[in-house]
Scaffold this motif. Structure first.
Motif, PDB file in Angstrom:
ATOM      1  N   ARG A   1       0.828  -1.207   0.000  1.00 12.13           N
ATOM      2  CA  ARG A   1       0.000   0.000   0.000  1.00 12.13           C
ATOM      3  C   ARG A   1       0.867   1.264   0.000  1.00 12.13           C
ATOM      4  NH1 ARG A   1      -1.901   3.584   3.820  1.00 12.13           N
ATOM      5  NH2 ARG A   1      -3.908   4.575   3.309  1.00 12.13           N
ATOM      6  N   ALA A   2       1.906   1.274   0.837  1.00  9.30           N
ATOM      7  CA  ALA A   2       2.791   2.441   0.899  1.00  9.30           C
ATOM      8  C   ALA A   2       3.453   2.698  -0.445  1.00  9.30           C
ATOM      9  CB  ALA A   2       3.849   2.227   1.984  1.00  9.30           C
TER      10      ALA A   2
ATOM     11  N   LYS B   1       2.673   5.930  -3.519  1.00  7.57           N
ATOM     12  CA  LYS B   1       3.702   6.748  -4.157  1.00  7.57           C
ATOM     13  C   LYS B   1       3.685   6.600  -5.674  1.00  7.57           C
ATOM     14  CE  LYS B   1       6.940   6.613  -0.245  1.00  7.57           C
ATOM     15  NZ  LYS B   1       8.294   6.160   0.218  1.00  7.57           N
ATOM     16  N   GLN B   2       3.520   5.366  -6.148  1.00  7.21           N
ATOM     17  CA  GLN B   2       3.665   5.097  -7.585  1.00  7.21           C
ATOM     18  C   GLN B   2       2.353   4.949  -8.329  1.00  7.21           C
ATOM     19  OE1 GLN B   2       6.840   2.299  -8.652  1.00  7.21           O
ATOM     20  NE2 GLN B   2       7.418   2.174  -6.481  1.00  7.21           N
ATOM     21  N   GLY B   3       1.244   4.772  -7.599  1.00  5.34           N
ATOM     22  CA  GLY B   3      -0.065   4.624  -8.229  1.00  5.34           C
ATOM     23  C   GLY B   3      -0.552   3.187  -8.169  1.00  5.34           C
ATOM     24  N   PHE B   4      -1.841   3.032  -7.871  1.00  3.57           N
ATOM     25  CA  PHE B   4      -2.414   1.692  -7.771  1.00  3.57           C
ATOM     26  C   PHE B   4      -2.413   0.974  -9.116  1.00  3.57           C
ATOM     27  CE2 PHE B   4      -3.631   2.901  -3.575  1.00  3.57           C
ATOM     28  CZ  PHE B   4      -3.946   1.733  -2.895  1.00  3.57           C
ATOM     29  N   ASP B   5      -2.411   1.725 -10.205  1.00  2.00           N
ATOM     30  CA  ASP B   5      -2.387   1.099 -11.527  1.00  2.00           C
ATOM     31  C   ASP B   5      -1.057   0.393 -11.797  1.00  2.00           C
ATOM     32  OD1 ASP B   5      -1.198   3.659 -11.534  1.00  2.00           O
ATOM     33  OD2 ASP B   5      -1.343   3.799 -13.709  1.00  2.00           O
TER      34      ASP B   5
ATOM     35  N   ALA C   1      -9.394  -0.737  -6.174  1.00  2.80           N
ATOM     36  CA  ALA C   1      -9.843  -2.115  -5.955  1.00  2.80           C
ATOM     37  C   ALA C   1      -9.626  -2.953  -7.204  1.00  2.80           C
ATOM     38  CB  ALA C   1     -11.316  -2.120  -5.559  1.00  2.80           C
ATOM     39  N   LEU C   2      -9.941  -2.380  -8.352  1.00  2.00           N
ATOM     40  CA  LEU C   2      -9.783  -3.094  -9.626  1.00  2.00           C
ATOM     41  C   LEU C   2      -8.320  -3.486  -9.838  1.00  2.00           C
ATOM     42  CD1 LEU C   2     -11.667  -3.939 -11.913  1.00  2.00           C
ATOM     43  CD2 LEU C   2     -11.100  -1.791 -13.068  1.00  2.00           C
TER      44      LEU C   2
END
Length: 496
Positions: free
Chosen positions: A387-388, A392-396, A435-436
């Motif tokens: 998560r951390a 920083k880098q994006g969930f994508d 979430a996706l």
């Protein structure tokens, strides 16, 4: 497909740091009230009381809902709720009070205080009984009824004839028999019935004016009663659409295991009395009271991942961040004392499936913001690391970031179920795109999991990506031809 229901209120950044103290407290209280009302609606809880203790004082004390559905009686601050197995925490305090008076030691054997015990029971210690590590056979039957037709002598005769379940200290297994024995010991050593000893030494000292022992068959003024969302049908249970009545019977001899009726205010005053030295004089007594039992293999054992240990009548929430002791009762009441945070929270309900222990940490988050689910609290260590990095880098970038973390630390791993749960948690926080990304990561890590594809498909469908959802439902069904959810959704999408 959800393995577990993950629900939480979407958090709004309120900018409270600049607000006056009084306004901040009011806003916090209002936010908690909104959160709790949503939980009551989601879980069909008729009535709820909450009390919050900080700095040795009750800073919040609120009641919601309907105490009696049959007569539509509104709950009030004087409404009395059953705390069920939280009663065991009072028994733990009672035993430590006797220990402070040098009338017993928790390492003593049962046979030092009780006669006519089976040979296999004699060397079981009071500590093992208090912590559910004794191996004693249970005085409750398969239908959760006290054996022996509520007659103490018959119940003890029958349970003594049963074999011991495991070597003492070998494992944690919740057991009521030991608490019946503790009641007998308290009565013998105190010179009064255990109910009176607890009333005199705890209820009265803590000024718990509305608290008493009882059950559904006693006349209890302002009693909230008990409701349930399930009912028996044949050999199983079915879920109701609305709460139905439930009845609880706690024979007097059984009331060390369950039987106290109280209010959130009284319970909060009890916590204050305990922490201030009014009930136990020595700080070391409380330390021992709240220390989880260590099993023979060196581990601790408890109910689940949250209440993962058990001390002297007190379940423990043993974790690095914000550890707590957390007595729970009947799936309807919970009391968490946060050991490092000067914060205690009591939540009482009249619904057996209300399970406030599942959301009490989120209430704590309104006082300690880092404890909110939306801020990552409660996630396993590796998920917090992921998560951390994603913040920083994006969930994508979930897939390449996970690969980077694995390259940096070959032992880094992510559980399918934990990822699945986090994905649904993000959905409940209105963060569908994040979430996706997590569900897509899960199918990459676990390409043979029908459930991972089903969860991804469900989220794609919820975000109107129907074509892609259909593809993933088909993958899920191919991996698990018995997946009715995927089959039904394929048919539904094909018909659109």
């Amino acid at each position: 497909m959800k393995l577990k229901a993950f629900t939480s209120l979407f958090l709004i950044q309120l900018g409270l740091m600049a607000a006056p103290v009084k306004a901040q407290q009011l806003s916090t209280s209002d936010s908690i009230d909104t959160f709790l009302k949503n939980k009551m609606r989601q879980r069909h809880i008729p009535a709820m009381q909450i009390a919050v203790v900080r700095g040795g004082k009750i800073i919040k004390d609120t009641t919601f809902g309907v105490a009696n559905l049959e007569y539509n009686i509104k709950a009030s601050g004087e409404t009395v709720f059953s705390v069920n197995s939280i009663t065991k925490a009072f028994v733990g305090v009672a035993v430590m009070q006797l220990a402070e008076e040098h009338k017993l030691k928790i390492t003593d054997h049962l046979s030092q205080y009780l006669d006519s015990l089976p040979d296999t029971w004699k060397n079981i210690t009071l500590q093992q009984v208090l912590t559910h590590t004794s191996g004693l056979p249970d005085v409750m039957d398969a239908e959760e009824q006290v054996i022996g037709h509520n007659d103490e002598q018959e119940a003890m005769r029958k349970v003594k004839a049963l074999p011991i379940e495991f070597k003492p200290g070998e494992k944690f297994r919740y057991n009521q028999t030991g608490y019946v024995l503790l009641g007998q010991i308290i009565t013998r050593l105190s010179g009064m019935h255990f109910t009176r000893f607890i009333e005199e030494r705890q209820f009265k000292v803590a000024e718990m004016k509305l608290t008493r022992f009882g059950d559904s068959y006693d006349v209890i003024p302002n009693y909230a009663g008990a409701y349930t969302m399930t009912r028996q049908q044949g050999d199983g249970f079915v879920r109701n659409s609305t709460p139905g009545q439930a009845y609880m019977q706690f024979p007097v001899f059984f009331r060390t295991a369950a039987g106290i009726q109280s209010t959130a205010t009284d319970m909060a005053n009890w916590i204050i009395a305990l922490k201030s030295g009014m009930l136990l004089k020595q700080p070391s007594s409380i330390d021992l009271l709240w220390s989880p039992a260590i099993l023979n293999n060196g581990n601790i054992g408890g109910f689940n991942r949250l209440t993962n240990g058990y001390a002297l009548g007190w379940p423990t929430v043993t974790r690095e961040e914000h550890p707590a002791v957390g007595p729970v009762g009947g799936g309807r009441s919970a009391l968490f004392v946060y050991l490092k945070d000067d914060l205690s929270i009591v939540v009482l309900t009249n619904l057996l499936q209300g399970n406030p222990d599942q959301f009490i940490d989120e209430i704590a988050g309104y006082y300690i913001p880092e404890m909110h689910e939306a801020n990552g609290f409660g996630l396993p260590k590796n998920l917090k690391t992921l998560r951390a990095a994603l913040l920083k880098q994006g969930f994508d970038k979930a897939i390449p970031v996970t690969a980077q973390l694995k390259k940096k630390d070959p032992s880094f791993s992510l559980s399918e179920n934990e990822l699945n749960g986090w994905g649904y948690q993000l959905l409940s926080q209105k963060n569908a795109q994040a979430a996706l990304s997590i569900f897509k990561l899960n199918v990459v890590l676990y390409p043979q999991s029908a459930n991972a594809y089903d969860s991804l498909a469900e989220t794609l469908e919820a975000t109107d990506n129907r074509a892609e959802a259909l593809v993933n439902y088909k993958k899920s069904l191919a991996l698990d031809p018995q997946n009715k959810h995927a089959a039904n959704r394929i048919q539904a999408l094909a018909d659109k």
